[in-house]
Scaffold this active site. Structure first.
Site, mmCIF file in Angstrom:
data_model
loop_
_atom_site.group_PDB
_atom_site.id
_atom_site.type_symbol
_atom_site.label_atom_id
_atom_site.label_comp_id
_atom_site.label_asym_id
_atom_site.label_seq_id
_atom_site.Cartn_x
_atom_site.Cartn_y
_atom_site.Cartn_z
ATOM 1 N N HIS A 280 34.233 30.385 81.638
ATOM 2 C CA HIS A 280 32.772 30.475 81.765
ATOM 3 C C HIS A 280 32.065 30.443 80.408
ATOM 4 O O HIS A 280 30.944 29.933 80.308
ATOM 5 C CB HIS A 280 32.392 31.746 82.520
ATOM 6 C CG HIS A 280 32.834 31.731 83.955
ATOM 7 N ND1 HIS A 280 32.345 30.823 84.857
ATOM 8 C CD2 HIS A 280 33.724 32.514 84.638
ATOM 9 C CE1 HIS A 280 32.905 31.040 86.052
ATOM 10 N NE2 HIS A 280 33.749 32.055 85.930
ATOM 11 N N ASP A 310 24.343 24.326 87.279
ATOM 12 C CA ASP A 310 24.263 23.136 86.421
ATOM 13 C C ASP A 310 23.126 22.215 86.859
ATOM 14 O O ASP A 310 23.162 21.006 86.616
ATOM 15 C CB ASP A 310 25.594 22.388 86.433
ATOM 16 C CG ASP A 310 25.964 21.870 87.820
ATOM 17 O OD1 ASP A 310 25.331 22.337 88.797
ATOM 18 O OD2 ASP A 310 26.851 21.018 87.925
#
Length: 358
Positions: A280, A310
């Protein structure tokens, strides 16, 4: 006025007049009597305290004039009047005490407080005002208010003189907006909350009171709160809530103003591979890099936002479909050119963009 009857011998009952004077007044009165008796004073008027028959002190205003002189020039006889001014002195004392209370209150108020007379000249200026704008507390007394208190609008326009003139002419107060700026004596600036109130007596404005406080920290705190509420903490781009408001504003201009805008929704291709393969932290680095890339490849008036995950979005303002496609092609090329290396592995991502005219 002294508590005696007209037929009574006052000096036999109460002693000589000079002995009945207040000790604090006696030296001054003796000096005036000597000047009077010598002929130096052609008229006299002096105030003093004398003991009343019942023991309390009364204030007397004595006025007199020599009416007869001796051969050597000294005064032989004086005729005059005595007036009891005890009530006037009590009123003066009460006013002096009230003024002192007001001055103490003025000095102790935490907000800057300035009062001016009808000519706009400063007559009171408390310590808090001096601390805020950098003047010693008594230094501004007697100066024009516009020379000491420099209030500016958000557009950096001087306002003090105009506000003072308006308050006098309209006899109405005003509270300034939160974007008011005070220019300190050293040239530095602070945000301030300011209010102006006229002092009206018999339908005429005889002065003004200006109250202000430094709100710089409050303003900065509100800005931080607003930024936190409208921006993504990772990329510092506007968030979904801010983007939705921007869309509403853009749509509102398409009708009456006949402007055209293009909405672009962006998904990153290959981001899951980075996020799952490198972790991450690596994914966060990619998102920050993409945010910078999007901002660099848009125009100054366009809006770039992160909607979540995203997903990114653009509002291309005052743009037609053809121009929007060129901008999106430039963005996809720039995103595809980004290269990331995590733990020795090379990663690339792409971008898919959907367009919609609004």
């Amino acid at each position: 006025m002294r508590g005696y009857h007209p037929q009574e011998d006052v000096e036999r009952l109460a002693g000589p007049w000079l002995d009945r004077l207040h000790p604090g007044d006696r030296p001054r009165i003796l000096d005036m009597i000597q000047r009077q008796d010598s002929g130096e004073l052609q008229a006299n008027a002096f105030e003093y305290r004398e003991r009343h028959r019942d023991g309390h002190w009364i204030w007397i205003l004595s006025r007199g004039r020599p009416v007869e002189s001796m051969e050597d020039g000294r005064v032989a006889r004086i005729i005059g009047t005595d007036t009891d001014i005890s009530a006037l002195k009590a009123a003066e004392q009460a006013l002096a005490e009230e003024k002192e209370r007001l001055l103490v209150t003025l000095r102790s108020v935490a907000e800057g407080l300035v009062s001016v007379d009808g000519a706009g000249t400063i007559i009171n200026f408390n310590a808090a005002a001096g601390s805020i704008i950098g003047w010693a507390a008594d230094e501004p007394i007697g100066r024009p208010i516009a020379d000491v208190l420099d209030m500016r609008s958000g557009a950096d326009l001087p306002m003090t003189q105009a506000l003072v003139e308006q308050a006098f002419s309209l006899q109405a107060g005003a509270t300034l907006s939160d974007d008011t700026v005070l220019v300190r004596r050293d040239g530095s600036r602070c945000r301030a909350h300011c209010s102006i109130s006229p002092i009206v007596i018999r339908s005429s404005a005889v002065g003004l009171v200006i109250v202000f406080r430094d709100t710089t920290q409050e303003h900065e705190f509100r800005e931080r709160l607003h930024h936190a509420a409208t921006h993504d903490p990772l990329t510092h781009l506007p968030n979904r809530a801010a983007f939705n408001e921007a869309i509403e504003r853009a749509v509102a201009t398409t009708g009456p103003e006949k402007r055209s805008h293009v909405l672009c929704l962006i998904d990153l291709d290959g981001f899951k591979v980075v996020n799952d393969g490198a972790g991450h932290a690596a994914g966060d680095e990619v998102l920050r890099a993409v945010a910078i890339c999007l901002a660099r490849n848009c125009r100054a008036g366009d809006m770039v936002a992160r909607l979540g995950g995203d997903e990114f979005a653009l509002i291309l303002v005052d743009t037609d479909a053809v121009s929007a496609e060129r901008i999106c092609d430039r963005i996809t090329e720039a995103v595809s050119a980004l290269e990331f290396i995590f733990d020795g592995k090379r990663y690339r991502i792409g971008a898919s963009i959907g367009l919609k005219a609004i």
